[in-house]
Motif scaffolding. Structure first.
Motif, PDB file in Angstrom:
ATOM      1  N   GLU A   1      -2.916  22.594  -4.667  1.00  0.00           N
ATOM      2  CA  GLU A   1      -3.802  23.527  -5.366  1.00  0.00           C
ATOM      3  C   GLU A   1      -5.262  23.072  -5.344  1.00  0.00           C
ATOM      4  O   GLU A   1      -6.150  23.786  -5.803  1.00  0.00           O
ATOM      5  N   LEU A   2      -5.527  21.894  -4.825  1.00  0.00           N
ATOM      6  CA  LEU A   2      -6.862  21.307  -4.878  1.00  0.00           C
ATOM      7  C   LEU A   2      -7.894  22.148  -4.135  1.00  0.00           C
ATOM      8  O   LEU A   2      -9.021  22.328  -4.613  1.00  0.00           O
ATOM      9  N   GLY A   3      -7.545  22.671  -2.989  1.00  0.00           N
ATOM     10  CA  GLY A   3      -8.476  23.507  -2.222  1.00  0.00           C
ATOM     11  C   GLY A   3      -8.894  24.743  -2.991  1.00  0.00           C
ATOM     12  O   GLY A   3     -10.059  25.139  -2.975  1.00  0.00           O
ATOM     13  N   LYS A   4      -7.942  25.363  -3.690  1.00  0.00           N
ATOM     14  CA  LYS A   4      -8.255  26.555  -4.477  1.00  0.00           C
ATOM     15  C   LYS A   4      -9.211  26.231  -5.620  1.00  0.00           C
ATOM     16  O   LYS A   4     -10.143  26.989  -5.893  1.00  0.00           O
ATOM     17  N   VAL A   5      -8.967  25.105  -6.272  1.00  0.00           N
ATOM     18  CA  VAL A   5      -9.824  24.711  -7.400  1.00  0.00           C
ATOM     19  C   VAL A   5     -11.237  24.423  -6.919  1.00  0.00           C
ATOM     20  O   VAL A   5     -12.218  24.887  -7.516  1.00  0.00           O
ATOM     21  N   PHE A   6     -11.365  23.668  -5.835  1.00  0.00           N
ATOM     22  CA  PHE A   6     -12.701  23.338  -5.324  1.00  0.00           C
ATOM     23  C   PHE A   6     -13.409  24.573  -4.769  1.00  0.00           C
ATOM     24  O   PHE A   6     -14.635  24.674  -4.849  1.00  0.00           O
ATOM     25  N   THR A   7     -12.669  25.512  -4.206  1.00  0.00           N
ATOM     26  CA  THR A   7     -13.271  26.766  -3.743  1.00  0.00           C
ATOM     27  C   THR A   7     -13.819  27.562  -4.918  1.00  0.00           C
ATOM     28  O   THR A   7     -14.938  28.082  -4.856  1.00  0.00           O
ATOM     29  N   LEU A   8     -13.057  27.642  -5.988  1.00  0.00           N
ATOM     30  CA  LEU A   8     -13.522  28.330  -7.192  1.00  0.00           C
ATOM     31  C   LEU A   8     -14.777  27.666  -7.746  1.00  0.00           C
ATOM     32  O   LEU A   8     -15.733  28.350  -8.136  1.00  0.00           O
ATOM     33  N   MET A   9     -14.787  26.345  -7.761  1.00  0.00           N
ATOM     34  CA  MET A   9     -15.979  25.631  -8.242  1.00  0.00           C
ATOM     35  C   MET A   9     -17.185  25.914  -7.356  1.00  0.00           C
ATOM     36  O   MET A   9     -18.310  26.078  -7.846  1.00  0.00           O
ATOM     37  N   ALA A  10     -16.988  25.981  -6.054  1.00  0.00           N
ATOM     38  CA  ALA A  10     -18.089  26.266  -5.134  1.00  0.00           C
ATOM     39  C   ALA A  10     -18.624  27.681  -5.337  1.00  0.00           C
ATOM     40  O   ALA A  10     -19.840  27.907  -5.283  1.00  0.00           O
TER      41      ALA A  10
END
Length: 195
Positions: A56-65
């Motif tokens: 799920e890390l990619g989704k979280v970092f994408t949301l943060m970006a």
């Protein structure tokens, strides 16, 4: 979270200096105290990478970006309006408002850091308790008897004496009753922190 706390504290002090020191010296003071502000996102992302599932890390970092991309657009229009409306009466009000907003992530980071320290302290107490016994199984049995009553410890002893294995999740199955050793550890952790 220490890096995040340093970063959020630097952002808070920068905005506070710009709000309260209304001369060129305020700008130079703000540049000095903001040197740690870049640590905030680094510390936050580091902490998130430890608690979020790797898939799920990619989704979280994408949301943060995405939030990082839209926030300046919205904030610029809002604070330009606030600055224009208050420049004559209270020239540092927009920076004061930003300072108040920057207290929120600072407080959250400090709360997370304190709860992490408390959790580590509880785990250390539990490890010290387990080290009193000759094996992990005996530690579970004695701690189960101590914190949950002797009947639970006896059930665990019966399962252990049947010499049954455990699966990768730490669940021992006697065929009649299943005992989750991970939840027992959590119960022991909670109980040991109260004493």
């Amino acid at each position: 979270m220490t890096l995040a706390i340093l970063g959020f504290l630097g952002s808070f002090l920068e905005m506070l200096a710009l709000a309260l020191i209304l001369n060129p010296m305020g700008y130079f003071v703000s540049m000095i105290v903001t040197t740690t502000s870049s640590f905030g996102p680094i510390g936050l992302k580091t902490h998130l990478s430890k608690i979020v599932d790797p898939s799920e890390l990619g989704k979280v970092f994408t949301l943060m970006a995405v939030i990082d991309g839209f926030a300046p657009i919205i904030a610029a229009s809002v604070f330009t309006f606030v600055f224009q409306m208050t420049i004559d009466q209270i020239p540092g009000l927009c920076f004061l408002i930003l300072a108040v907003f920057s207290v929120i992530p600072l407080a959250i980071a400090m709360f997370i850091d304190l709860t992490d320290m408390k959790r580590i302290e509880c785990n250390n107490k539990t490890i010290k308790k387990f080290n009193q016994y000759d094996s992990i199984e005996n530690g579970y049995i004695r701690l189960a008897e101590e914190y949950m009553g002797s009947s639970y410890g006896k059930k665990f002893q019966q399962i252990k004496t049947k010499n049954l294995g455990s699966d990768s999740n730490g669940v021992l199955d006697s065929g009649i009753e299943t005992v989750d050793t991970q939840s027992m550890t959590t119960t022991v952790d909670t109980a040991s922190c109260r004493s």
